[in-house]
Design an enzyme around this catalytic site. Structure first.
Site, mmCIF file in Angstrom:
data_model
loop_
_atom_site.group_PDB
_atom_site.id
_atom_site.type_symbol
_atom_site.label_atom_id
_atom_site.label_comp_id
_atom_site.label_asym_id
_atom_site.label_seq_id
_atom_site.Cartn_x
_atom_site.Cartn_y
_atom_site.Cartn_z
ATOM 1 N N ASN A 65 -37.046 26.421 20.635
ATOM 2 C CA ASN A 65 -36.121 27.103 21.546
ATOM 3 C C ASN A 65 -34.706 26.663 21.267
ATOM 4 O O ASN A 65 -33.775 27.446 21.257
ATOM 5 C CB ASN A 65 -36.488 26.791 22.991
ATOM 6 N N HIS A 100 -31.910 16.414 17.963
ATOM 7 C CA HIS A 100 -33.236 16.543 17.338
ATOM 8 C C HIS A 100 -33.455 15.489 16.246
ATOM 9 O O HIS A 100 -34.225 15.698 15.308
ATOM 10 C CB HIS A 100 -33.416 17.927 16.653
ATOM 11 N N GLU A 116 -42.383 14.367 17.445
ATOM 12 C CA GLU A 116 -41.325 13.491 17.969
ATOM 13 C C GLU A 116 -41.907 12.326 18.758
ATOM 14 O O GLU A 116 -41.369 11.231 18.763
ATOM 15 C CB GLU A 116 -40.365 14.312 18.835
ATOM 16 N N ILE A 141 -41.079 27.681 15.938
ATOM 17 C CA ILE A 141 -40.844 28.846 15.078
ATOM 18 C C ILE A 141 -41.086 28.478 13.613
ATOM 19 O O ILE A 141 -41.782 29.187 12.882
ATOM 20 C CB ILE A 141 -39.397 29.377 15.284
ATOM 21 N N LYS A 183 -41.932 14.908 31.250
ATOM 22 C CA LYS A 183 -43.129 14.950 30.402
ATOM 23 C C LYS A 183 -43.529 13.523 30.089
ATOM 24 O O LYS A 183 -42.658 12.670 29.891
ATOM 25 C CB LYS A 183 -42.824 15.648 29.079
ATOM 26 N N ARG A 235 -29.193 30.135 23.238
ATOM 27 C CA ARG A 235 -27.845 29.626 22.931
ATOM 28 C C ARG A 235 -27.289 30.364 21.720
ATOM 29 O O ARG A 235 -28.034 30.735 20.810
ATOM 30 C CB ARG A 235 -27.881 28.140 22.604
ATOM 31 N N ASN A 287 -40.172 11.683 28.739
ATOM 32 C CA ASN A 287 -39.151 12.628 28.292
ATOM 33 C C ASN A 287 -38.732 13.458 29.504
ATOM 34 O O ASN A 287 -39.495 14.293 29.980
ATOM 35 C CB ASN A 287 -39.789 13.519 27.205
ATOM 36 N N ARG A 306 -37.181 9.089 25.705
ATOM 37 C CA ARG A 306 -36.329 9.946 24.887
ATOM 38 C C ARG A 306 -34.994 10.113 25.619
ATOM 39 O O ARG A 306 -34.951 10.534 26.766
ATOM 40 C CB ARG A 306 -36.976 11.311 24.714
HETATM 41 P P1 ADP Z 1 -38.982 23.762 22.347
HETATM 42 O O1 ADP Z 1 -37.660 23.721 21.655
HETATM 43 O O2 ADP Z 1 -38.911 24.272 23.751
HETATM 44 O O3 ADP Z 1 -39.827 22.515 22.152
HETATM 45 P P2 ADP Z 1 -40.932 24.945 20.553
HETATM 46 O O4 ADP Z 1 -40.688 24.041 19.395
HETATM 47 O O5 ADP Z 1 -42.238 24.867 21.247
HETATM 48 O O6 ADP Z 1 -39.747 24.935 21.584
HETATM 49 O O7 ADP Z 1 -40.760 26.454 19.979
HETATM 50 C C1 ADP Z 1 -40.809 27.557 20.811
HETATM 51 C C2 ADP Z 1 -40.621 28.803 19.935
HETATM 52 O O8 ADP Z 1 -41.677 28.855 18.963
HETATM 53 C C3 ADP Z 1 -40.685 30.111 20.724
HETATM 54 O O9 ADP Z 1 -39.657 30.994 20.312
HETATM 55 C C4 ADP Z 1 -42.028 30.667 20.320
HETATM 56 O O10 ADP Z 1 -42.058 32.077 20.363
HETATM 57 C C5 ADP Z 1 -42.141 30.192 18.888
HETATM 58 N N1 ADP Z 1 -43.533 30.283 18.436
HETATM 59 C C6 ADP Z 1 -44.602 29.577 18.857
HETATM 60 N N2 ADP Z 1 -45.732 30.037 18.263
HETATM 61 C C7 ADP Z 1 -45.361 31.071 17.457
HETATM 62 C C8 ADP Z 1 -46.066 31.972 16.598
HETATM 63 N N3 ADP Z 1 -47.365 31.909 16.442
HETATM 64 N N4 ADP Z 1 -45.336 32.900 15.924
HETATM 65 C C9 ADP Z 1 -44.014 32.990 16.090
HETATM 66 N N5 ADP Z 1 -43.297 32.176 16.891
HETATM 67 C C10 ADP Z 1 -43.945 31.234 17.565
#
Ligand code: ADP
Length: 403
Positions: A212, A181, A386, A333, A18, A242, A11, A92
């Site tokens: 994110n 996604h 994924e 999240i 990654k 974004r 990826n 990916r």
């Molecule tokens: P990416 O899109 O980079 O793969 P992730 O799916 O890892 O991102 O999600 C990152 C988000 O998840 C960040 O905003 C992070 O703060 C949030 N997050 C991770 N753990 C927690 C938690 N315990 N409580 C609230 N938000 C969290």
């Protein structure tokens, strides 16, 4: 497929690569790692195998290719059994345009087509091609498979994917909604059907991938029928940095009245907006929750706008599905933030959703299951995977269609 078959997953981002070795049957990760800050003065690499973390510094300017070279020579060199079990490399790829509605075995024509799609995803497809070329060099004996973020959404009907722009922009330039996604939405919608004990073909879900980057999809009987990301990942939900949906007139105003260049606009919309832009504090949901609990106005506002926009989309996506069997939260999240889920479910009270507070607090950090009260519309948390979808697709293609 023998029990010990493994797929190497690659990826690539613009400055990162990654990798992971995943068992396509169980989804178990045997090895994972990342090369970061590639092309910079101080690139580095770290990896985990059997719970043991290792890292190394790379030479200044080291490329995506250097990471794969080290993977082959240094890491896999010491793991001959694992190397022998590899049956494919799964890549990916973000944008497959209208050309790919499923994963494909990579040949020269596929490479050319991914290259053609690069105009639709200039930040994403060129690095993916670097990863593909490097892996073809370093693993010439292995079949290479491309798995597209957009493929799952190729089932969108015309009325959902067309913008209300002059039709010629679609006909001549292929400007339309593609969605991203896809692997995550596919994975969690399939998993939700399993949890509900329903055949996938008779299950309708709304899947919210909240990381994110964030997007939401209406899935009808296993097929995506609407999704919030558009031609690019900018459209739709509020994200870490974004903006999501925006009046396009704002862009015209910024360009005409404030003289913003396209570079400045790109940066503003992709890197300075969203949770970070509103809160003037952070793009990280955890940090915002802590600040909001201590009364930080910007943090509270950012989280509230995030939840309100999300709830509006969920309401809108009940429309094509008519009956929704489950709303699914996933991504960093969605899987962890009981706060975001609670506020979103609060807005969804209008559609009779009711939160089970205890379940909501308990279902975090990789846990899976319902967070709605029994007898009310179902909301589930399903951790995404994924890599597993990529491994499964790659294995299926190289072993002749098993899935
Ligand atoms: P990416 O899109 O980079 O793969 P992730 O799916 O890892 O991102 O999600 C990152 C988000 O998840 C960040 O905003 C992070 O703060 C949030 N997050 C991770 N753990 C927690 C938690 N315990 N409580 C609230 N938000 C969290």
């Amino acid at each position: 497929m023998s029990h010990s078959s493994q797929v190497l997953i690659i990826n690539t981002g613009s400055s990162s690569l990654k990798f992971a070795i995943v068992d396509p049957l169980s989804g178990k990760e045997q090895l994972s790692g990342i090369g970061e800050a590639l092309g910079s003065a101080s690139p580095r690499m770290e990896w985990v195998h059997d719970g043991v973390e290792q890292d190394c510094r790379l030479d200044a300017g080291a490329s995506h290719h250097s990471v794969i070279e080290i993977l082959v020579e240094q890491i896999l060199g010491e793991l001959p059994v694992l190397s022998e079990e590899l049956i494919a490399v799964g890549h990916r790829v973000v944008h497959g345009g209208e050309y790919f509605s499923s994963s494909v075995l990579i040949d020269q024509q596929v490479i050319n087509t991914i290259d053609q799609c690069a105009s639709l995803a200039p930040l994403h497809n060129p690095p993916a091609l670097k990863g593909i070329r490097a892996a073809m060099d370093e693993f010439p004996q292995l079949p290479q498979v491309a798995v597209f973020d957009t493929a799952f959404h190729q089932s969108l009907p015309e009325h959902a994917y067309l913008y209300a722009l002059p039709y010629s922009l679609y006909r001549d330039q292929r400007i339309r909604r593609y969605g991203m996604h896809g692997t995550s939405h596919q994975f969690v919608s399939e998993r939700a059907a399993l949890l509900l004990g329903r055949p996938l073909a008779e299950t309708n879900t709304i899947t919210a991938h909240l990381g994110n980057g964030a997007s939401i999809t209406a899935v009808q009987g296993g097929a995506s029928v609407d999704t919030s990301m558009g031609m690019t990942p900018l459209e739709g939900l509020v994200m870490g940095t974004r903006c999501g949906d925006l009046d396009p007139g704002v862009l015209i105003h910024l360009a005409e009245s404030l003289n913003h260049s396209t570079d400045k606009l790109k940066n503003l919309l992709n890197r300075e907006s969203g949770l970070l832009g509103i809160s003037e504090l952070s793009n990280d949901c955890r940090e915002l929750e802590q600040a909001a609990a201590q009364g930080h106005h910007g943090a509270k506002l950012a989280l509230e706008i995030f939840c309100y926009r999300l709830a509006k989309y969920i309401a809108a996506y009940t429309l094509p599905l008519r009956h929704v069997h489950a709303l699914v939260f996933t991504g960093g999240i969605g899987e962890n933030s009981s706060w975001i889920r609670e506020r979103t479910m609060h807005w969804l009270g209008a559609l009779s959703y009711e939160l089970d507070r205890e379940q909501n607090e308990a279902t975090r950090f990789g846990a899976e299951g319902p967070i709605s009260r029994s007898g009310t519309p179902v909301a589930l948390v399903v951790p995404t995977n994924e890599e597993w979808i990529i491994a499964r697709d790659a294995a299926a293609i190289v072993t002749g269609g098993l899935r």
